[in-house]
Design an enzyme around this catalytic site. Structure first.
Site, PDB file in Angstrom:
ATOM      1  CG  HIS A  25      -3.470  -4.002  -2.038  1.00 27.53           C
ATOM      2  ND1 HIS A  25      -4.700  -4.606  -2.144  1.00 27.53           N
ATOM      3  CD2 HIS A  25      -3.498  -2.940  -2.886  1.00 27.53           C
ATOM      4  CE1 HIS A  25      -5.447  -3.930  -3.000  1.00 27.53           C
ATOM      5  NE2 HIS A  25      -4.739  -2.928  -3.467  1.00 27.53           N
TER       6      HIS A  25
ATOM      7  CB  SER B 134      -6.680  -2.674  -6.151  1.00 23.92           C
ATOM      8  OG  SER B 134      -6.722  -1.752  -5.094  1.00 23.92           O
TER       9      SER B 134
ATOM     10  CG  ASP C 247      -5.069  -6.304   0.605  1.00 28.11           C
ATOM     11  OD1 ASP C 247      -4.864  -5.099   0.845  1.00 28.11           O
ATOM     12  OD2 ASP C 247      -5.760  -6.713  -0.345  1.00 28.11           O
TER      13      ASP C 247
END
Length: 305
Positions: free
Chosen positions: A279, A166, A247
């Site tokens: 995610h 991320s 995601d």
């Protein structure tokens, strides 16, 4: 003071699910994670320790190593940067500690899990600065004369991997670009970069990034949306990008993959996607079949096979 109905109107900014900022300057994290921190540990396969890299500002890391390397054995190096919207998370949280420990045991690498200052108390670029400082500290052991003996004795700096999830994937890219401008130390080869569900702008999260980074050039900021010239200079041999079907950042990971291929960069890039997942599912459900598949693919990547 905890927020109540009486003072809830004093919220100046709110970025769900990360944090609120009150008019008095107080920051309330919506996912408080202090209780999730764990100390370094040693088990049958992996040992870890914490190191201080810089005292002003404070930059630290957790270093991991397999318990029983041969006396002269040299292992690939993994530099890992955790995610968390630039505002939450830690190298010392249980989830990332256990995740990196697993990778160290299976891939047989030495790992440096970087702790960086969090926004908004420490506005961006503090996270980028700290990650660069910690990465340069780790790579500074390539001559065998650094402050950490695990890295001096057992790290093979001809096989360095950088990875992040991320926001940590975004930071990983920016670390490569920044260090690449001045050149990597002698004896260092960045063998690969693995990005898991990377953030590179283009979503509603951009409003938060712009708030966390007061000095920015808007949505075209190169730290947010890497231009071709930065993509071309990341200075590694191969890149692996992971996507998750559900995601909200999926499209940006795909964008990075496509732009990297067009940039003139001379390495090879591969993409892998897990259907039906969201995610960072591999951290939230670390023992599910698809999380194990993701981690197995990372191990294969770090082994260079």
């Amino acid at each position: 003071m905890e927020p109540t109905k009486a003072n809830s109107g004093d919220v100046l900014h709110e970025f769900f699910p990360f944090f609120k900022v009150y008019k008095d300057g107080r920051v309330e994290r919506l996912m408080p994670m202090e209780k999730l921190k764990v100390p370094p540990s040693e088990d049958a396969e992996v040992r870890s320790k914490d190191v201080t890299i810089s005292s002003e500002p404070v930059v630290s890391a957790r270093v991991f190593m397999p318990c029983w390397p041969g006396p002269t054995e040299r292992l690939p190096v993994l530099i890992y940067i955790h995610g968390g919207g630039f505002s939450i998370g830690s190298a010392f949280h249980r989830g990332h500690h256990e995740y990196v420990s697993w990778l160290v045991a299976k891939a047989h690498v030495v790992a440096v899990l970087i702790e960086y200052r969090l926004a908004p108390e420490n506005p961006i670029p503090a996270c980028y600065d700290d990650a660069c400082t910690a990465t340069q500290w780790a790579l500074g052991h390539a001559n065998g004369n650094g402050p950490d003996q695990w890295l001096n004795k057992h790290a093979d700096f001809g096989r360095v991997y950088i990875s992040g999830d991320s926001a940590g994937a975004n930071i990983s890219h920016n670390v490569l670009v920044r260090i690449g401008r001045t050149g990597f130390p002698a004896g260092v080869t960045i063998a690969g970069v693995a990005m898991v569900h990377p953030y590179f702008g283009g979503t509603d999260d951009d409003r938060m990034w712009l708030y966390l980074c007061p000095e920015n050039s808007g949505l075209a900021d190169p730290r947010l949306k890497p231009p071709p010239e930065d993509l071309a200079r990341i200075g590694c041999e191969k890149v692996l990008v992971f996507l998750a079907e559900r995601d909200h950042l999926r499209g940006r990971g795909l964008w990075y993959y496509e732009e990297l291929k067009k940039s003139g960069w001379g390495g090879t890039v591969q993409i892998m996607e897990h259907e039906g997942e969201s995610h960072v599912f591999h951290l939230l459900k670390p023992h599910c079949d698809k999380a194990l598949d993701l981690k197995d693919k990372l191990v294969t990547f770090f082994k260079g096979t």
